[in-house]
Design a protein around this motif. Sequence first.
Motif, PDB file in Angstrom:
ATOM      1  N   MET A 287       0.827  -1.196   0.000  1.00 27.96           N
ATOM      2  CA  MET A 287       0.000   0.000   0.000  1.00 27.96           C
ATOM      3  C   MET A 287       0.874   1.264   0.000  1.00 27.96           C
ATOM      4  SD  MET A 287      -2.775   1.361   2.828  1.00 27.96           S
ATOM      5  CE  MET A 287      -4.173   0.439   2.237  1.00 27.96           C
ATOM      6  N   GLU A 288       1.896   1.270   0.843  1.00 25.76           N
ATOM      7  CA  GLU A 288       2.751   2.444   0.966  1.00 25.76           C
ATOM      8  C   GLU A 288       3.423   2.782  -0.362  1.00 25.76           C
ATOM      9  OE1 GLU A 288       2.606  -0.058   3.099  1.00 25.76           O
ATOM     10  OE2 GLU A 288       2.212   0.801   5.078  1.00 25.76           O
ATOM     11  N   GLN A 289       3.924   1.769  -1.047  1.00 30.43           N
ATOM     12  CA  GLN A 289       4.589   2.005  -2.330  1.00 30.43           C
ATOM     13  C   GLN A 289       3.607   2.527  -3.374  1.00 30.43           C
ATOM     14  OE1 GLN A 289       7.900   1.951  -2.627  1.00 30.43           O
ATOM     15  NE2 GLN A 289       7.558   2.839  -4.640  1.00 30.43           N
ATOM     16  N   LYS A 290       2.385   2.042  -3.342  1.00 28.77           N
ATOM     17  CA  LYS A 290       1.362   2.520  -4.282  1.00 28.77           C
ATOM     18  C   LYS A 290       1.031   3.986  -4.013  1.00 28.77           C
ATOM     19  CE  LYS A 290      -1.296   1.977  -7.753  1.00 28.77           C
ATOM     20  NZ  LYS A 290      -0.692   1.939  -9.080  1.00 28.77           N
ATOM     21  N   ILE A 291       0.993   4.381  -2.743  1.00 29.42           N
ATOM     22  CA  ILE A 291       0.750   5.788  -2.396  1.00 29.42           C
ATOM     23  C   ILE A 291       1.867   6.655  -2.970  1.00 29.42           C
ATOM     24  CG2 ILE A 291       0.625   7.462  -0.488  1.00 29.42           C
ATOM     25  CD1 ILE A 291      -1.932   5.794  -0.814  1.00 29.42           C
ATOM     26  N   ILE A 292       3.098   6.195  -2.838  1.00 29.07           N
ATOM     27  CA  ILE A 292       4.237   6.932  -3.390  1.00 29.07           C
ATOM     28  C   ILE A 292       4.105   7.046  -4.910  1.00 29.07           C
ATOM     29  CG2 ILE A 292       6.733   6.801  -3.793  1.00 29.07           C
ATOM     30  CD1 ILE A 292       6.971   5.691  -0.896  1.00 29.07           C
ATOM     31  N   GLU A 293       3.692   5.976  -5.561  1.00 26.16           N
ATOM     32  CA  GLU A 293       3.494   6.006  -7.009  1.00 26.16           C
ATOM     33  C   GLU A 293       2.403   7.004  -7.402  1.00 26.16           C
ATOM     34  OE1 GLU A 293       2.804   2.087  -8.591  1.00 26.16           O
ATOM     35  OE2 GLU A 293       4.569   1.294  -7.559  1.00 26.16           O
ATOM     36  N   ILE A 294       1.313   7.025  -6.653  1.00 20.22           N
ATOM     37  CA  ILE A 294       0.214   7.952  -6.938  1.00 20.22           C
ATOM     38  C   ILE A 294       0.691   9.392  -6.772  1.00 20.22           C
ATOM     39  CG2 ILE A 294      -2.055   8.776  -6.155  1.00 20.22           C
ATOM     40  CD1 ILE A 294      -2.671   5.802  -5.443  1.00 20.22           C
ATOM     41  N   LEU A 295       1.436   9.662  -5.698  1.00 15.70           N
ATOM     42  CA  LEU A 295       1.959  11.012  -5.477  1.00 15.70           C
ATOM     43  C   LEU A 295       2.880  11.427  -6.614  1.00 15.70           C
ATOM     44  CD1 LEU A 295       2.616  10.821  -1.650  1.00 15.70           C
ATOM     45  CD2 LEU A 295       0.998  12.353  -2.794  1.00 15.70           C
ATOM     46  N   SER A 296       3.694  10.504  -7.068  1.00 12.08           N
ATOM     47  CA  SER A 296       4.604  10.773  -8.180  1.00 12.08           C
ATOM     48  C   SER A 296       3.821  11.100  -9.447  1.00 12.08           C
ATOM     49  CB  SER A 296       5.513   9.563  -8.400  1.00 12.08           C
ATOM     50  OG  SER A 296       6.341   9.749  -9.502  1.00 12.08           O
ATOM     51  N   GLU A 297       2.746  10.361  -9.693  1.00  5.89           N
ATOM     52  CA  GLU A 297       1.896  10.620 -10.863  1.00  5.89           C
ATOM     53  C   GLU A 297       1.237  11.998 -10.767  1.00  5.89           C
ATOM     54  OE1 GLU A 297      -1.019   7.501 -11.184  1.00  5.89           O
ATOM     55  OE2 GLU A 297       0.524   5.946 -11.154  1.00  5.89           O
ATOM     56  N   ILE A 298       0.679  12.306  -9.606  1.00  2.49           N
ATOM     57  CA  ILE A 298      -0.035  13.574  -9.413  1.00  2.49           C
ATOM     58  C   ILE A 298       0.916  14.755  -9.599  1.00  2.49           C
ATOM     59  CG2 ILE A 298      -1.278  15.017  -7.722  1.00  2.49           C
ATOM     60  CD1 ILE A 298      -2.964  12.647  -8.756  1.00  2.49           C
ATOM     61  N   LYS A 299       2.130  14.628  -9.067  1.00  2.00           N
ATOM     62  CA  LYS A 299       3.117  15.699  -9.182  1.00  2.00           C
ATOM     63  C   LYS A 299       3.846  15.677 -10.522  1.00  2.00           C
ATOM     64  CE  LYS A 299       4.528  18.330  -6.681  1.00  2.00           C
ATOM     65  NZ  LYS A 299       4.214  19.761  -6.556  1.00  2.00           N
ATOM     66  N   GLU A 300       3.628  14.626 -11.316  1.00  2.00           N
ATOM     67  CA  GLU A 300       4.317  14.444 -12.595  1.00  2.00           C
ATOM     68  C   GLU A 300       5.830  14.530 -12.401  1.00  2.00           C
ATOM     69  OE1 GLU A 300       2.609  17.230 -15.357  1.00  2.00           O
ATOM     70  OE2 GLU A 300       0.652  16.245 -15.302  1.00  2.00           O
ATOM     71  N   ASP A 301       6.302  13.799 -11.360  1.00  2.00           N
ATOM     72  CA  ASP A 301       7.722  13.810 -10.996  1.00  2.00           C
ATOM     73  C   ASP A 301       8.155  12.389 -10.638  1.00  2.00           C
ATOM     74  OD1 ASP A 301      10.260  14.197 -10.006  1.00  2.00           O
ATOM     75  OD2 ASP A 301       9.673  15.715  -8.529  1.00  2.00           O
TER      76      ASP A 301
ATOM     77  N   ALA B 251      11.012  11.252 -10.077  1.00  2.00           N
ATOM     78  CA  ALA B 251      12.073  11.216  -9.066  1.00  2.00           C
ATOM     79  C   ALA B 251      11.505  11.036  -7.656  1.00  2.00           C
ATOM     80  CB  ALA B 251      12.916  12.480  -9.134  1.00  2.00           C
ATOM     81  N   LEU B 252      10.249  11.397  -7.461  1.00  2.00           N
ATOM     82  CA  LEU B 252       9.635  11.235  -6.136  1.00  2.00           C
ATOM     83  C   LEU B 252       9.593   9.769  -5.711  1.00  2.00           C
ATOM     84  CD1 LEU B 252       6.654  13.748  -6.140  1.00  2.00           C
ATOM     85  CD2 LEU B 252       8.756  13.874  -4.803  1.00  2.00           C
ATOM     86  N   LYS B 253       9.479   8.871  -6.677  1.00  2.00           N
ATOM     87  CA  LYS B 253       9.429   7.440  -6.343  1.00  2.00           C
ATOM     88  C   LYS B 253      10.670   7.000  -5.581  1.00  2.00           C
ATOM     89  CE  LYS B 253       6.483   5.966 -10.151  1.00  2.00           C
ATOM     90  NZ  LYS B 253       6.393   5.181 -11.378  1.00  2.00           N
ATOM     91  N   ASP B 254      11.803   7.625  -5.882  1.00  5.89           N
ATOM     92  CA  ASP B 254      13.052   7.264  -5.221  1.00  5.89           C
ATOM     93  C   ASP B 254      13.343   8.100  -3.987  1.00  5.89           C
ATOM     94  OD1 ASP B 254      13.588   5.313  -7.184  1.00  5.89           O
ATOM     95  OD2 ASP B 254      14.446   6.832  -8.501  1.00  5.89           O
ATOM     96  N   SER B 255      12.786   9.309  -3.924  1.00  2.87           N
ATOM     97  CA  SER B 255      13.137  10.203  -2.817  1.00  2.87           C
ATOM     98  C   SER B 255      12.176  10.132  -1.633  1.00  2.87           C
ATOM     99  CB  SER B 255      13.230  11.647  -3.312  1.00  2.87           C
ATOM    100  OG  SER B 255      11.968  12.101  -3.767  1.00  2.87           O
ATOM    101  N   LEU B 256      10.942   9.693  -1.845  1.00  2.00           N
ATOM    102  CA  LEU B 256       9.982   9.645  -0.747  1.00  2.00           C
ATOM    103  C   LEU B 256      10.178   8.400   0.108  1.00  2.00           C
ATOM    104  CD1 LEU B 256       6.703  10.825  -2.506  1.00  2.00           C
ATOM    105  CD2 LEU B 256       8.224  12.151  -1.040  1.00  2.00           C
TER     106      LEU B 256
END
Length: 77
Positions: free
Chosen positions: A1-15, A17-22
Amino acid sequence: MEQKIIEILSEIKEDEALKDSLTLDSNIIDDVGIDSLQMINFILRVEEVFNKEIDYEKFEFSYLQSINSFCNYLKTI
């Protein structure tokens, strides 16, 4: 679940790099830099992906203090 949240945030921000930094301790507002429109899109996407309905009247900003706290909240609904 946590990794999916990070993926969603990355998609929303269109970034991508967030997948690796969060991390699980990352603050969704401060560390991600999400604005109000992105927050709405984030919540709607989470509801869709996890098939959950977030009650906006009971939702607290403390749930956004970290990705982990947001996931803990999702697990309770």
